[in-house]
Design an enzyme around this catalytic site. Structure first.
Site, PDB file in Angstrom:
ATOM      1  N   ASP A  94       0.812  -1.228   0.000  1.00  0.00           N
ATOM      2  CA  ASP A  94       0.000   0.000   0.000  1.00  0.00           C
ATOM      3  C   ASP A  94       0.838   1.267   0.000  1.00  0.00           C
ATOM      4  O   ASP A  94       0.378   2.322   0.435  1.00  0.00           O
ATOM      5  CB  ASP A  94      -0.894  -0.024   1.248  1.00  0.00           C
ATOM      6  N   GLU A 116      -0.702  -8.951  -1.525  1.00  0.00           N
ATOM      7  CA  GLU A 116      -1.213  -8.447  -0.233  1.00  0.00           C
ATOM      8  C   GLU A 116      -2.407  -7.514  -0.468  1.00  0.00           C
ATOM      9  O   GLU A 116      -2.458  -6.389   0.005  1.00  0.00           O
ATOM     10  CB  GLU A 116      -0.111  -7.728   0.563  1.00  0.00           C
ATOM     11  N   GLU A 130      -2.043   5.076   3.317  1.00  0.00           N
ATOM     12  CA  GLU A 130      -2.003   3.697   2.816  1.00  0.00           C
ATOM     13  C   GLU A 130      -3.374   3.100   2.562  1.00  0.00           C
ATOM     14  O   GLU A 130      -3.561   2.332   1.612  1.00  0.00           O
ATOM     15  CB  GLU A 130      -1.212   2.807   3.784  1.00  0.00           C
ATOM     16  N   HIS A 204       6.969   4.364  13.102  1.00  0.00           N
ATOM     17  CA  HIS A 204       7.225   5.229  11.949  1.00  0.00           C
ATOM     18  C   HIS A 204       5.975   5.780  11.272  1.00  0.00           C
ATOM     19  O   HIS A 204       6.069   6.567  10.344  1.00  0.00           O
ATOM     20  CB  HIS A 204       8.023   4.471  10.886  1.00  0.00           C
ATOM     21  N   ARG A 206       2.943   7.796   9.788  1.00  0.00           N
ATOM     22  CA  ARG A 206       2.730   9.239   9.656  1.00  0.00           C
ATOM     23  C   ARG A 206       1.667   9.741  10.627  1.00  0.00           C
ATOM     24  O   ARG A 206       1.774  10.844  11.164  1.00  0.00           O
ATOM     25  CB  ARG A 206       2.314   9.583   8.223  1.00  0.00           C
ATOM     26  N   HIS A 237      13.742   4.557  12.509  1.00  0.00           N
ATOM     27  CA  HIS A 237      13.383   4.741  11.099  1.00  0.00           C
ATOM     28  C   HIS A 237      14.033   6.040  10.594  1.00  0.00           C
ATOM     29  O   HIS A 237      14.032   7.044  11.310  1.00  0.00           O
ATOM     30  CB  HIS A 237      11.855   4.825  11.006  1.00  0.00           C
TER      31      HIS A 237
HETATM   32  C1  UD1 Z   1       6.785   4.527   3.701  1.00  0.00           C
HETATM   33  C2  UD1 Z   1       5.366   4.107   3.326  1.00  0.00           C
HETATM   34  C3  UD1 Z   1       4.698   3.366   4.469  1.00  0.00           C
HETATM   35  C4  UD1 Z   1       5.558   2.214   4.961  1.00  0.00           C
HETATM   36  C5  UD1 Z   1       6.938   2.740   5.301  1.00  0.00           C
HETATM   37  C6  UD1 Z   1       7.808   1.561   5.673  1.00  0.00           C
HETATM   38  C7  UD1 Z   1       4.119   5.600   1.847  1.00  0.00           C
HETATM   39  C8  UD1 Z   1       3.168   6.711   1.765  1.00  0.00           C
HETATM   40  N1  UD1 Z   1       4.551   5.289   3.075  1.00  0.00           N
HETATM   41  O1  UD1 Z   1       6.701   5.521   4.707  1.00  0.00           O
HETATM   42  O2  UD1 Z   1       3.467   2.834   4.020  1.00  0.00           O
HETATM   43  O3  UD1 Z   1       4.955   1.670   6.110  1.00  0.00           O
HETATM   44  O4  UD1 Z   1       7.497   3.393   4.143  1.00  0.00           O
HETATM   45  O5  UD1 Z   1       8.942   1.941   6.367  1.00  0.00           O
HETATM   46  O6  UD1 Z   1       4.498   5.030   0.852  1.00  0.00           O
HETATM   47  N2  UD1 Z   1      14.440   7.921   4.353  1.00  0.00           N
HETATM   48  C9  UD1 Z   1      15.810   7.796   4.201  1.00  0.00           C
HETATM   49  N3  UD1 Z   1      16.324   6.579   3.855  1.00  0.00           N
HETATM   50  C10 UD1 Z   1      15.539   5.497   3.641  1.00  0.00           C
HETATM   51  C11 UD1 Z   1      14.158   5.629   3.814  1.00  0.00           C
HETATM   52  C12 UD1 Z   1      13.613   6.842   4.153  1.00  0.00           C
HETATM   53  O7  UD1 Z   1      16.551   8.754   4.395  1.00  0.00           O
HETATM   54  O8  UD1 Z   1      16.067   4.437   3.334  1.00  0.00           O
HETATM   55  C13 UD1 Z   1      13.864   9.231   4.735  1.00  0.00           C
HETATM   56  C14 UD1 Z   1      13.896  10.252   3.570  1.00  0.00           C
HETATM   57  O9  UD1 Z   1      14.145  11.515   4.069  1.00  0.00           O
HETATM   58  C15 UD1 Z   1      12.464  10.159   3.028  1.00  0.00           C
HETATM   59  C16 UD1 Z   1      11.677   9.934   4.322  1.00  0.00           C
HETATM   60  O10 UD1 Z   1      12.494   9.076   5.113  1.00  0.00           O
HETATM   61  O11 UD1 Z   1      12.073  11.306   2.322  1.00  0.00           O
HETATM   62  C17 UD1 Z   1      10.292   9.363   4.154  1.00  0.00           C
HETATM   63  O12 UD1 Z   1      10.291   8.169   3.382  1.00  0.00           O
HETATM   64  P1  UD1 Z   1       8.915   7.703   2.667  1.00  0.00           P
HETATM   65  O13 UD1 Z   1       9.129   6.414   1.982  1.00  0.00           O
HETATM   66  O14 UD1 Z   1       8.365   8.788   1.852  1.00  0.00           O
HETATM   67  O15 UD1 Z   1       7.921   7.530   3.875  1.00  0.00           O
HETATM   68  P2  UD1 Z   1       7.893   6.508   5.065  1.00  0.00           P
HETATM   69  O16 UD1 Z   1       7.428   7.280   6.238  1.00  0.00           O
HETATM   70  O17 UD1 Z   1       9.179   5.782   5.143  1.00  0.00           O
HETATM   71  N1  UDP Z   2      12.414  -4.544   9.824  1.00  0.00           N
HETATM   72  C1  UDP Z   2      13.779  -4.734   9.584  1.00  0.00           C
HETATM   73  N2  UDP Z   2      14.689  -3.976  10.281  1.00  0.00           N
HETATM   74  C2  UDP Z   2      14.310  -3.056  11.199  1.00  0.00           C
HETATM   75  C3  UDP Z   2      12.915  -2.858  11.435  1.00  0.00           C
HETATM   76  C4  UDP Z   2      11.992  -3.610  10.726  1.00  0.00           C
HETATM   77  O1  UDP Z   2      14.161  -5.574   8.773  1.00  0.00           O
HETATM   78  O2  UDP Z   2      15.176  -2.408  11.801  1.00  0.00           O
HETATM   79  C5  UDP Z   2      11.438  -5.315   9.042  1.00  0.00           C
HETATM   80  C6  UDP Z   2      10.331  -6.002   9.815  1.00  0.00           C
HETATM   81  O3  UDP Z   2      10.711  -7.295  10.209  1.00  0.00           O
HETATM   82  C7  UDP Z   2       9.182  -6.027   8.818  1.00  0.00           C
HETATM   83  C8  UDP Z   2       9.430  -4.797   7.979  1.00  0.00           C
HETATM   84  O4  UDP Z   2      10.774  -4.381   8.224  1.00  0.00           O
HETATM   85  O5  UDP Z   2       9.261  -7.143   7.947  1.00  0.00           O
HETATM   86  C9  UDP Z   2       8.438  -3.751   8.342  1.00  0.00           C
HETATM   87  O6  UDP Z   2       8.785  -2.535   7.763  1.00  0.00           O
HETATM   88  P1  UDP Z   2       8.140  -1.181   8.244  1.00  0.00           P
HETATM   89  O7  UDP Z   2       7.719  -1.299   9.664  1.00  0.00           O
HETATM   90  O8  UDP Z   2       9.111  -0.127   7.878  1.00  0.00           O
HETATM   91  O9  UDP Z   2       6.896  -1.032   7.277  1.00  0.00           O
HETATM   92  P2  UDP Z   2       5.368  -1.505   7.369  1.00  0.00           P
HETATM   93  O10 UDP Z   2       5.333  -2.984   7.464  1.00  0.00           O
HETATM   94  O11 UDP Z   2       4.753  -0.812   8.535  1.00  0.00           O
HETATM   95  O12 UDP Z   2       4.783  -1.001   6.090  1.00  0.00           O
END
Ligand code: UD1
Ligand code: UDP
Length: 363
Positions: A94, A116, A130, A204, A206, A237
């Site tokens: 999602d 999923e 999401e 993490h 939003r 995160h």
């Molecule tokens: C996203 C997904 C959320 C998912 C989450 C998993 C959307 C809207 N949200 O949220 O559904 O649960 O990922 O973790 O798609 N960043 C880094 N390095 C990384 C990853 C993120 O620096 O490897 C920072 C960046 O500044 C980036 C910010 O995190 O702009 C937000 O990342 P983004 O993927 O947009 O949103 P998440 O809150 O991670």
């Molecule tokens: N996870 C990981 N390392 C971490 C934290 C989480 O590998 O430090 C894994 C966790 O086991 C799960 C996935 O990341 O499979 C979940 O990711 P996240 O919580 O970022 O996203 P969501 O599932 O909420 O979309």
């Protein structure tokens, strides 16, 4: 049959990896295009699962909004589809990547498979954005791979015909079984040496930014003080809104270990070692019945009620007092985990093969 899978975040990589592995084993043509919505956490997972993308759009920007990110996918993905011309485009979950890629494929008249599919809270603002992403993907998808019978029923209730739905289990169980079959080595020696009870925490979402995340941090401080034998591990995160709040409130406190995001093997083995998990993650809820560690879900609603019904997850919201009292009940042994042999609601670990078989049959 040519399949293209597009993903960009940590959870998508983890849940798509078993399908890529099964496609390789069956010698099917499957190419990978990453948006790199999560540049760092995606690369971490690509290394773990030994995935080499054919295309890397490299679209992440610091502190991006979902809309800005979607706009970049709309711009960058069509040329890739023109070149590869896949029979199927496969997306997972999602995220903004999943929704935007599915929408682009629809515009380009390429069939979409959704892994999923059918998770719903029924509240379009929770989780945000999401819940809307996945509802929109369902109406675009030609094949919906529902992880559970309930997810399939959600899809049917929205008028999606049975011929477009298949219950497969969740590929996260496939991924977990694969990772749990190998030993782990921790990159941070402090994780190896942890003694006493472990409380593993992730946050993490939003919708938890601001006051809810402050309550979560306050609860963690209280729990660390209340249980002197407890070690808290919180892989932070990289979203700047999370990192700033967690560091400000929890850094440099005794028995609270803040780490960078852990590799999947490290995290999975820590989940297994933990006495209790506190999380607002989607994936972690699905993993708890496999690793047999209870998780307190720090959200008001969940789209994974199967985890709650299994007895391994409990919905506690985000108020400090609720988190502390429920976590205390588990940590002091007042609450007992269900028997380890209860049926895993998220599948038998063979979801990936079922998905590939269905794509082949429908081609
Ligand atoms: C996203 C997904 C959320 C998912 C989450 C998993 C959307 C809207 N949200 O949220 O559904 O649960 O990922 O973790 O798609 N960043 C880094 N390095 C990384 C990853 C993120 O620096 O490897 C920072 C960046 O500044 C980036 C910010 O995190 O702009 C937000 O990342 P983004 O993927 O947009 O949103 P998440 O809150 O991670
Ligand atoms: N996870 C990981 N390392 C971490 C934290 C989480 O590998 O430090 C894994 C966790 O086991 C799960 C996935 O990341 O499979 C979940 O990711 P996240 O919580 O970022 O996203 P969501 O599932 O909420 O979309």
């Amino acid at each position: 049959m040519r399949i293209l899978t597009v993903f960009g975040t940590r959870p998508e990589a983890i849940k798509m990896a078993p399908i890529i592995r099964a496609a390789r084993a069956a010698k099917l043509e499957m190419q990978v295009c990453v948006t790199a919505q999560h540049r760092d956490m995606l690369d971490q997972m690509l290394r773990v699962f030994d995935i080499a993308p054919a295309r890397d759009l490299n679209l992440m920007q610091e502190n991006q909004t979902p809309l800005q990110f979607a706009a970049r996918v709309f711009e960058s993905l069509p040329p890739v589809l023109h070149k590869i011309r896949p029979d199927w485009l496969l997306v997972q979950g999602d995220t903004t990547t999943a929704f935007s890629a599915a929408f682009v494929a629809f515009q380009e008249k390429i069939r979409v498979g959704h892994v999923e599919a059918g998770l719903r809270t029924g509240d379009k603002h929770h989780p945000f954005p999401e819940e809307m992403n996945r509802r929109l993907i369902s109406s675009l998808a030609d094949l919906n791979f529902a992880p559970t019978p309930r997810a399939a029923a959600n899809l049917r209730a929205e008028g999606i015909s049975d011929s477009r739905i298949l219950v497969t289990g969740n590929t996260v169980v496939d991924a977990l079984n694969h990772i749990l079959s190998a030993p782990v080595s921790y990159s941070d020696p402090r994780l190896e040496k942890l003694s006493g009870k472990i409380l593993l925490v992730t946050a993490h979402r939003r919708e938890n930014f601001g006051a809810p995340l402050e309550q979560i941090c306050a609860a963690i401080r209280t729990l660390a003080q209340k249980f002197p034998e407890l070690s808290v591990v919180l892989p932070v995160h990289p979203n700047p809104s999370v990192r700033a709040a967690v560091t400000a409130q929890l850094a440099n406190r005794p028995r609270i270990l803040l780490t960078d995001p852990l590799s999947y093997p490290e995290f999975v083995h820590l989940m297994k070692r933990a006495a209790l998990i506190l999380s607002d993650s989607g994936g972690v809820q699905e993993e708890s019945p496999t690793v047999h560690t209870p998780v307190l879900v720090m959200r008001d609603v969940t789209e994974r009620p199967e985890a709650i019904e299994s007895g391994w997850a409990q919905l506690v919201g985000t108020s400090k007092d609720e988190i502390v009292s429920n976590a205390s009940a588990w940590l002091s042994g007042q609450k007992a985990a269900p028997p380890a042999n209860t049926l895993n609601p998220f599948g038998d670990g063979h979801a990936a093969e079922k998905i590939l078989r269905a794509l082949s049959v429908s081609n």
